[in-house]
Enzyme design. Sequence first.
Site, PDB file in Angstrom:
ATOM      1  N   LEU A  32       0.838  -1.206   0.000  1.00  0.00           N
ATOM      2  CA  LEU A  32       0.000   0.000   0.000  1.00  0.00           C
ATOM      3  C   LEU A  32       0.865   1.245   0.000  1.00  0.00           C
ATOM      4  O   LEU A  32       1.655   1.448   0.927  1.00  0.00           O
ATOM      5  CB  LEU A  32      -0.865   0.027   1.269  1.00  0.00           C
ATOM      6  CG  LEU A  32      -1.880  -1.103   1.438  1.00  0.00           C
ATOM      7  CD1 LEU A  32      -2.387  -1.128   2.871  1.00  0.00           C
ATOM      8  CD2 LEU A  32      -3.031  -0.930   0.467  1.00  0.00           C
ATOM      9  N   ALA A  64       5.246   0.240  -2.173  1.00  0.00           N
ATOM     10  CA  ALA A  64       6.116   0.259  -3.348  1.00  0.00           C
ATOM     11  C   ALA A  64       7.322   1.155  -3.093  1.00  0.00           C
ATOM     12  O   ALA A  64       7.187   2.284  -2.632  1.00  0.00           O
ATOM     13  CB  ALA A  64       5.335   0.758  -4.553  1.00  0.00           C
ATOM     14  N   GLN A 106       8.347  -4.525  -1.831  1.00  0.00           N
ATOM     15  CA  GLN A 106       7.879  -4.364  -3.207  1.00  0.00           C
ATOM     16  C   GLN A 106       8.725  -3.291  -3.898  1.00  0.00           C
ATOM     17  O   GLN A 106       8.816  -2.159  -3.417  1.00  0.00           O
ATOM     18  CB  GLN A 106       6.404  -3.961  -3.260  1.00  0.00           C
ATOM     19  CG  GLN A 106       5.870  -4.041  -4.695  1.00  0.00           C
ATOM     20  CD  GLN A 106       4.512  -3.408  -4.891  1.00  0.00           C
ATOM     21  OE1 GLN A 106       4.334  -2.217  -4.639  1.00  0.00           O
ATOM     22  NE2 GLN A 106       3.551  -4.175  -5.366  1.00  0.00           N
ATOM     23  N   HIS A 179       7.107  -5.214  -8.877  1.00  0.00           N
ATOM     24  CA  HIS A 179       5.801  -4.621  -9.201  1.00  0.00           C
ATOM     25  C   HIS A 179       5.621  -4.556 -10.720  1.00  0.00           C
ATOM     26  O   HIS A 179       6.158  -3.678 -11.386  1.00  0.00           O
ATOM     27  CB  HIS A 179       5.729  -3.213  -8.592  1.00  0.00           C
ATOM     28  CG  HIS A 179       4.336  -2.655  -8.468  1.00  0.00           C
ATOM     29  ND1 HIS A 179       3.248  -3.175  -9.120  1.00  0.00           N
ATOM     30  CD2 HIS A 179       3.868  -1.597  -7.742  1.00  0.00           C
ATOM     31  CE1 HIS A 179       2.163  -2.459  -8.808  1.00  0.00           C
ATOM     32  NE2 HIS A 179       2.520  -1.512  -7.969  1.00  0.00           N
ATOM     33  N   HIS A 182      -0.584  -2.467 -12.325  1.00  0.00           N
ATOM     34  CA  HIS A 182      -1.170  -1.146 -12.063  1.00  0.00           C
ATOM     35  C   HIS A 182      -0.644   0.014 -12.899  1.00  0.00           C
ATOM     36  O   HIS A 182      -0.597   1.147 -12.438  1.00  0.00           O
ATOM     37  CB  HIS A 182      -1.041  -0.816 -10.572  1.00  0.00           C
ATOM     38  CG  HIS A 182      -1.931  -1.686  -9.726  1.00  0.00           C
ATOM     39  ND1 HIS A 182      -1.845  -1.772  -8.368  1.00  0.00           N
ATOM     40  CD2 HIS A 182      -2.926  -2.547 -10.076  1.00  0.00           C
ATOM     41  CE1 HIS A 182      -2.745  -2.633  -7.908  1.00  0.00           C
ATOM     42  NE2 HIS A 182      -3.408  -3.127  -8.935  1.00  0.00           N
ATOM     43  N   TYR A 184       2.343   0.801 -14.076  1.00  0.00           N
ATOM     44  CA  TYR A 184       3.686   1.346 -13.902  1.00  0.00           C
ATOM     45  C   TYR A 184       4.623   0.803 -14.978  1.00  0.00           C
ATOM     46  O   TYR A 184       4.186   0.158 -15.926  1.00  0.00           O
ATOM     47  CB  TYR A 184       4.174   1.096 -12.477  1.00  0.00           C
ATOM     48  CG  TYR A 184       3.267   1.770 -11.478  1.00  0.00           C
ATOM     49  CD1 TYR A 184       3.096   3.164 -11.499  1.00  0.00           C
ATOM     50  CD2 TYR A 184       2.512   1.041 -10.561  1.00  0.00           C
ATOM     51  CE1 TYR A 184       2.226   3.792 -10.620  1.00  0.00           C
ATOM     52  CE2 TYR A 184       1.640   1.672  -9.676  1.00  0.00           C
ATOM     53  CZ  TYR A 184       1.502   3.042  -9.717  1.00  0.00           C
ATOM     54  OH  TYR A 184       0.635   3.679  -8.858  1.00  0.00           O
ATOM     55  N   ARG A 271     -12.058  -8.482 -11.474  1.00  0.00           N
ATOM     56  CA  ARG A 271     -13.207  -7.620 -11.136  1.00  0.00           C
ATOM     57  C   ARG A 271     -12.779  -6.210 -10.744  1.00  0.00           C
ATOM     58  O   ARG A 271     -13.598  -5.309 -10.647  1.00  0.00           O
ATOM     59  CB  ARG A 271     -14.007  -8.253  -9.994  1.00  0.00           C
ATOM     60  CG  ARG A 271     -13.197  -8.406  -8.720  1.00  0.00           C
ATOM     61  CD  ARG A 271     -13.936  -9.207  -7.665  1.00  0.00           C
ATOM     62  NE  ARG A 271     -13.085  -9.378  -6.488  1.00  0.00           N
ATOM     63  CZ  ARG A 271     -13.315 -10.281  -5.554  1.00  0.00           C
ATOM     64  NH1 ARG A 271     -14.344 -11.086  -5.659  1.00  0.00           N
ATOM     65  NH2 ARG A 271     -12.506 -10.379  -4.504  1.00  0.00           N
ATOM     66  N   GLY A 301     -10.387  -6.363  -3.572  1.00  0.00           N
ATOM     67  CA  GLY A 301     -11.755  -6.257  -3.086  1.00  0.00           C
ATOM     68  C   GLY A 301     -12.242  -7.430  -2.262  1.00  0.00           C
ATOM     69  O   GLY A 301     -13.445  -7.668  -2.164  1.00  0.00           O
TER      70      GLY A 301
END
Length: 365
Positions: A32, A64, A106, A179, A182, A184, A271, A301
């Site tokens: 996070l 990260a 990470q 990572h 997302h 990056y 999802r 989620g």
Amino acid sequence: MATEADAPVIPLLTPYKMGNFNLSHRVVLAPLTRMRSYNNVPQPHAVLYYSQRTSPGGLLISEATGVSDTAQGLVHTPGIWRKEQVEAWKPIVNAVHAKGGVFFCQIWHVGRVSSPVFQPNGQAPISSTDKPLKQNGIEEAQVTPPRRLRTDEIPHIVNDFRVAARNAIKAGFDGVEIHGAHGYLLEQFIKDKVNDRSDGYGGSLENRCRFALEVVEAVVKEIGAERVGVRLSPFTEHAECGDSDPKALGLYLANALSKYNILYCHMVEPRMKNALEVVECPHSLMPMRKAFNGTFISAGGYDRKDGIDAVAKNRTDLVAYGRLFLANPDLPKRFGQDAPLNKYNRENFYTHDPVIGYTDYPFLE
């Protein structure tokens, strides 16, 4: 009288052997971004934050952490490329180990999700492409076109990841998570809606994944496959980073990563369209789960019931929790007792306060 021994076994809270690590439960602290590492140096207040969320035999993945001075895209995110940063991580890692936790760092490079404000000498951010983001979610940043990396520069970035991994082990981390999710840098190469290259790193699926797999190979050679995890999000569209065939992409990477015998693959559920939006979706991670030969971590989620179901039905080995773990430092214990959960406060996720929205969420007692 009923004793604790009579309580039903909760699949999410059963032990799991992850390579050389004996985990006592399957609830993982997701990576996070916290933005409280002033001037990219981890701070003493992170000792409390991470140790609060540590349980004996629990796996934590750090926020990260930048691999170089070109890797940053947000203010006050930590790095691990300088000696000072490595030294600053040591007490944080020690605190997690003192409570019996397993701690992975990470490592990331944000690529074009940045601006000259965060770059050395105010230069343009680097990417697979020179296409800018249409909307830049970065504070006080204009939308800046990135600079397309030249083919001969790519080995230098691979080396930055290798050195960052070595530094993470020096700092005492048990391993690293690369990572590749997302939107990056690695994903900017992986996904065909962004990668518009004509060299050996663009075009075919194999070419687009080459850079990410070169990073994996370099890190594995440096610190050992048994200390390496990779995070992927083939189905998400963070930072305008989508792919025309995410299922094929996820499967290709799951198979390719298996060849390196890395410890784990950490995938984001289809999802999750982005960080906030959970959508109904026909896809699942099962094909990737079956294709990958190591530990499989799912994220995106999950609540308590979802996590229990996923482990019970063997859809995953471990479940990473972000917002719930942030708001509930004793989340595994609460799950065990089916205790009520603290609500998270989104407004304080990305502030720079060393306490508020960071270490001030209450424990059960």
